[in-house]
Enzyme design. Sequence first.
Site, PDB file in Angstrom:
ATOM      1  N   HIS A 180       0.793  -1.210   0.040  1.00  0.00           N
ATOM      2  CA  HIS A 180       0.173   0.184  -0.075  1.00  0.00           C
ATOM      3  C   HIS A 180       0.840   1.354   0.191  1.00  0.00           C
ATOM      4  CE1 HIS A 180       0.946   1.061   4.141  1.00  0.00           C
ATOM      5  NE2 HIS A 180       0.586  -0.374   4.504  1.00  0.00           N
ATOM      6  N   ASP A 238      -2.370 -19.610  12.506  1.00  0.00           N
ATOM      7  CA  ASP A 238      -1.145 -20.297  13.044  1.00  0.00           C
ATOM      8  C   ASP A 238      -1.058 -19.899  14.358  1.00  0.00           C
ATOM      9  OD1 ASP A 238       1.845 -20.294  13.535  1.00  0.00           O
ATOM     10  OD2 ASP A 238       1.706 -21.208  11.750  1.00  0.00           O
ATOM     11  N   SER A 291       2.781  -5.008   7.000  1.00  0.00           N
ATOM     12  CA  SER A 291       2.236  -4.862   5.669  1.00  0.00           C
ATOM     13  C   SER A 291       3.405  -5.158   4.472  1.00  0.00           C
ATOM     14  CB  SER A 291       2.062  -3.209   5.640  1.00  0.00           C
ATOM     15  OG  SER A 291       0.937  -2.959   6.296  1.00  0.00           O
TER      16      SER A 291
END
Length: 389
Positions: free
Chosen positions: A212, A334, A349
């Site tokens: 992003h 997980d 990110s």
Amino acid sequence: MYRGKRAFGLLAALVAGVAAAVMLTVRQLPDELIVHRDGSAQLATILPVSVEINDSHADSARAKLFGVVGVKDVGLRRERPRKVMLAGTLFGLRMYSDGVMVVGLSDFESDGRRVNPAKESGISTGDMILSADGRRVYTNEEFAEAVMNARDGLTLELADRNGGTRRVRLIPADSDADGCLKTGMWVRDSAAGIGTLTYIDPENGTFGGLGHGICDSDTHQIVPIHEGQIVSAGISSIRRGVRGSAGELRGYLSGEELGVLESNSPCGAFGRYTSPLPAGKEYETAVKQEIRQGNAKLLCTVTSDGRPALYDVVIKRINYGGDPAKNMIVTVTDEGLLEKTGGIVQGMSGSPLIQNGRFIGAVTHVFVNDPTSGYAIFAENMLGQQQTA
């Protein structure tokens, strides 16, 4: 009679429901597919839709509902599969913007009156100041110098948040507090942060990260880049995500320059990797129609030794349209990763996603109210953005 009306009502509701599902399915369909190989592409839509791609010269194909009813023509763009080296490691970004960004407006006293010359000139938070009286400005100091020498006013060239440019005339005013010329605005010329390096393309020495755009912390606008670097970074601590509060990888910049930052876009940060290429496995990239709901792996770094590891996740939803950085919803399953971070946290990110041995995308955002889940971007969106940057 009553049973007949009830049955008719149920039938009408069923027909309306099916019609709504068909309409939503058609709206989900992409306008274009990148094609790596011919065959039948099954799309992850509300109702089953397939696209038969059997003519190597065709530039479009018919998307068919249930494999029978044609509902939309989809453009085809043929490309060879790319192979990239996945990173999943923390990196730091230092960047200077292409101009100075207006991050705030503040009135001040001049001749006993509250004034704001910037606001009166039509300047808004989020505008980029590109030049003053025809001279390019890249730093806060350059702009401050232009203001100090502008008793008769300045002509500014601005780039606004909608991508356009305009000129305004700004007349600074003397501040009663210190006698200096002021404009009534706060500006910023640089940004720094930490994220995750997604991939390195060994064929051309480029990299992509974050998934992003890098946004200004005050205006939340994507910062256009004039120049920048990526540097190595490490983890100092982890704040776990909990419902209502996003977690965070707290890190530090080690100073070793890894590459040159060249572009900042809604699909990530991109540039040239100038450091020696690290050892790593190359993965073929998957295009969006090859991604399936279900199990996948997340490659990320959450330990102080800086080594990335694979963790189990599930692709819950796939979206072919809308925000280019929010194509999938991913949930961490997980137990080890949930114990360390609570799920997806800030700084993660750009962590790449792998399904069926191929690179499918990268994590981009966390859901604040459910830190086990977040959005991810398609790999093809990141690679496509880099090609056009």
